[in-house]
Design an enzyme around this catalytic site. Structure first.
Site, short mmCIF file in Angstrom:
data_model
loop_
_atom_site.label_atom_id
_atom_site.label_comp_id
_atom_site.label_asym_id
_atom_site.label_seq_id
_atom_site.Cartn_x
_atom_site.Cartn_y
_atom_site.Cartn_z
CB SER A 310 -1.02 -0.11 1.03
OG SER A 310 -1.90 0.89 1.10
CG ASP A 321 8.40 4.32 -11.43
OD1 ASP A 321 9.13 2.97 -11.26
OD2 ASP A 321 7.29 4.21 -11.50
CE LYS A 335 -5.34 -2.25 0.02
NZ LYS A 335 -5.39 -0.86 -0.75
#
Length: 429
Positions: A310, A321, A335
């Site tokens: 989460s 990223d 999730k």
């Protein structure tokens, strides 16, 4: 960030009342939404219940009422029907009664009125995991491993939820715990005066000169502030400069979504942190980094495992990223959905999945998780506790993942200082 009446929750799976029985902590990932007050019935025509479905519900309801082997109270039966309806949508949606709603709100606040211990149900008893620093329990001398036999004279057994409910209460009120301690004959009673207990999900220490370690166990409203304070202490202990930082998100099931975004923002100067898409306007959002890096671009390594879920994955995904951090460990849980907790008029709430979120590269990690840059073999062990007492063995000796992470961090520091190192840029907004 604004405070609104609805709460978006990116919850780690499997976290229920008492995350390891934490008296003061739940594990939610909560994001305030538009202020709308308690939910009321929709007046739009398309929201009405078709008569065929209403007829089916009424028929089943009557069959249960008149033919089920035991008599069922109307209120209890209706609540079970609502619970079943919402729970059948997906594993993260749920109906919450007023007590469960209060629990979920308390878990995001970073403080609660009680005695200040984390407990777990184990071997048929409720045991103390630890006493929170500065809490009534710590001042009274309760220790890890103590078994709580009775609370105010009432036997507890392995009823974790009951123990938690009984130990919470109004600040200033008294509660008596009857405790069995290994190596001590008989039982001992502790009379504790409840107080507002501050729960901090962040711990930190210096691993080696210049190299800091910060562990976040969950994301609450105080987490971002606690991270800032922890890094300030590390910098002070290291004469104002950190060569690198190891951020530990292992077994962190999530928490307040905006707290996760704020932690990611602590190490990014620009770019998208997370985007989300859903059916309603408020379920579609984008959050961006703001200028400022707490460690001024020093190398960053993040430890993750299958228990990182989460909000933890939002942080890990954004830092990965953007090329800001290397991820070390094991694939994360996966999730990638956001839940909205909507208060209901009678005092409870409904928690519904309303969005799916995406990392800065536009990737959905739902059901897939994030694969670390350096993938370790095997399931791994639980993170070792951060011990600061005199004579405690170094964390790198007690935790193999921390040892690996530190070596990767030191290698990244050497690369960054090499003139031939290629510096990677961040993703655009």
């Amino acid at each position: 960030m604004s405070t609104r009446s609805r709460t978006l929750i990116a919850l780690g799976t499997g976290i229920v009342l008492g995350f390891c029985g934490a008296l003061a902590r739940g594990v939610l990932a909560d994001r305030p939404a538009e202020a709308s007050g308690p939910a009321t019935a929709h007046t739009e025509a398309q929201s009405g219940l078709p008569w065929q479905e209403a007829s089916l519900f009424a028929e089943v309801y009557e069959r249960v009422k008149h033919e089920y082997v035991d008599e069922v109270d109307d209120h209890a039966l209706m609540e079970k029907a609502v619970r079943g309806m919402v729970a059948a949508l997906d594993p993260h949606s749920a109906y919450l009664d007023s007590e469960e709603f209060d629990e979920i709100r308390l878990s995001t606040m970073g403080s609660y009125p009680g005695v200040g211990i984390e407990v777990v149900a184990e071997d048929g008893v409720v045991k103390v995991l630890r006493s929170i620093d500065g809490s009534p329990a710590q001042r009274a001398g309760l220790l890890a491993g103590d078994e709580i036999v009775r609370i105010d004279g009432n036997d507890i057994g392995a009823d974790l939820a009951g123990a938690i409910a009984h130990m919470r209460g109004t600040s200033g009120s008294l509660v008596t715990l009857t405790v069995r301690r290994e190596g001590t004959a008989g039982l001992t009673e502790y009379a504790l005066r409840r107080a507002q207990v501050e729960v901090h999900s962040v711990s930190a220490q210096t691993l080696e000169p210049g190299y800091g370690y910060v562990r976040i166990t969950s994301f609450s409203e105080t987490t971002a502030q606690d991270v800032n304070q922890a890094i300030s202490r590390l910098e002070r202990d290291n004469h104002g400069e950190l060569k690198g930082l190891l951020l530990d998100l292992r077994n962190n099931p999530g928490g307040v979504l905006e707290a996760g975004v704020a932690v990611a923002d602590d190490f990014l100067n620009t770019g998208v942190i997370v985007t989300a898409d859903g059916r309603t306007p408020e379920a579609r959002f984008r959050m961006d980094a703001t200028p400022g890096d707490l460690i001024d671009g020093a190398p960053l390594v993040v430890l993750v495992n299958s228990g990182s879920a989460s909000a933890s994955e939002i942080v890990a995904g954004a830092l990965k990223d953007h090329g800001r951090a290397l991820l070390v460990g094991r694939r994360t849980y996966g999730k990638g959905s956001v839940q909205t907790v909507v208060p209901l008029s009678h005092g409870g709430a409904v928690k519904l999945t309303t969005s799916r979120y995406f990392t800065p590269s536009g990737t959905s990690i739902h059901g897939k998780g994030i694969v670390p840059d350096i993938l370790e073999d095997g399931p791994g062990e639980a993170p070792a506790e951060v011990l600061t007492g005199k004579g405690a063995a170094p964390l790198t000796e007690r935790d193999a993942d921390v040892r690996v992470g530190l070596e990767v961090l030191k290698g990244r520091t050497r690369q960054q200082r090499s003139p031939s190192t290629l510096v990677t840029g961040t993703l655009g907004p």
